[in-house]
Write a protein that holds these residues in place. Structure first.
Motif, PDB file in Angstrom:
ATOM      1  N   CYS A   1       0.846  -1.203   0.000  1.00  0.00           N
ATOM      2  CA  CYS A   1       0.000   0.000   0.000  1.00  0.00           C
ATOM      3  C   CYS A   1       0.877   1.247   0.000  1.00  0.00           C
ATOM      4  O   CYS A   1       1.919   1.289   0.661  1.00  0.00           O
ATOM      5  N   ASP A   2       0.446   2.252  -0.720  1.00  0.00           N
ATOM      6  CA  ASP A   2       1.106   3.550  -0.687  1.00  0.00           C
ATOM      7  C   ASP A   2       1.077   4.074   0.750  1.00  0.00           C
ATOM      8  O   ASP A   2       0.026   4.024   1.416  1.00  0.00           O
ATOM      9  N   GLN A   3       2.184   4.583   1.251  1.00  0.00           N
ATOM     10  CA  GLN A   3       2.276   5.015   2.652  1.00  0.00           C
ATOM     11  C   GLN A   3       1.275   6.124   2.989  1.00  0.00           C
ATOM     12  O   GLN A   3       0.681   6.123   4.068  1.00  0.00           O
ATOM     13  N   GLN A   4       1.064   7.052   2.081  1.00  0.00           N
ATOM     14  CA  GLN A   4       0.103   8.128   2.341  1.00  0.00           C
ATOM     15  C   GLN A   4      -1.319   7.572   2.445  1.00  0.00           C
ATOM     16  O   GLN A   4      -2.092   8.007   3.293  1.00  0.00           O
ATOM     17  N   GLU A   5      -1.654   6.620   1.592  1.00  0.00           N
ATOM     18  CA  GLU A   5      -2.970   5.995   1.643  1.00  0.00           C
ATOM     19  C   GLU A   5      -3.135   5.231   2.958  1.00  0.00           C
ATOM     20  O   GLU A   5      -4.188   5.270   3.593  1.00  0.00           O
ATOM     21  N   TRP A   6      -2.087   4.509   3.353  1.00  0.00           N
ATOM     22  CA  TRP A   6      -2.117   3.761   4.611  1.00  0.00           C
ATOM     23  C   TRP A   6      -2.340   4.706   5.797  1.00  0.00           C
ATOM     24  O   TRP A   6      -3.195   4.485   6.643  1.00  0.00           O
TER      25      TRP A   6
END
Length: 85
Positions: free
Chosen positions: A62-67
């Motif tokens: 998962c993209d860190q910002q999305e997480w």
């Protein structure tokens, strides 16, 4: 190996993060919705309506910002676990 996951409820308009959890692999992660429904029957998000489905996202994929955004919506919880010993 224990990994972190997010459980989302999805429909035609988007997805909503429901639970942050850890599991000992993909098979256990797939069992999470069933286990969570049994352990937390009061959680309204764990009931699917027609056209809804669950999506499970592994943290490493998962993209860190999305997480981080999903965890913020959940109130930055500690993970739910169901590790089989």
């Amino acid at each position: 190996m224990t990994k972190s996951y997010l459980l989302f409820k999805c429909d035609g308009e988007g997805r909503i993060p429901l639970v942050f959890f850890t599991a000992d692999g993909e098979t256990e992660a797939r069992e999470a919705p069933t286990w969570l429904k049994r352990k937390h029957p009061e959680h309204q998000g764990l009931r699917l309506e027609p056209g809804e489905f669950y999506e499970i996202i592994e943290k490493d994929l998962c993209d860190q910002q999305e997480w981080d955004a999903a965890l913020a919506v959940l109130g930055n919880p500690t993970p739910t676990t169901n590790h089989k010993k």
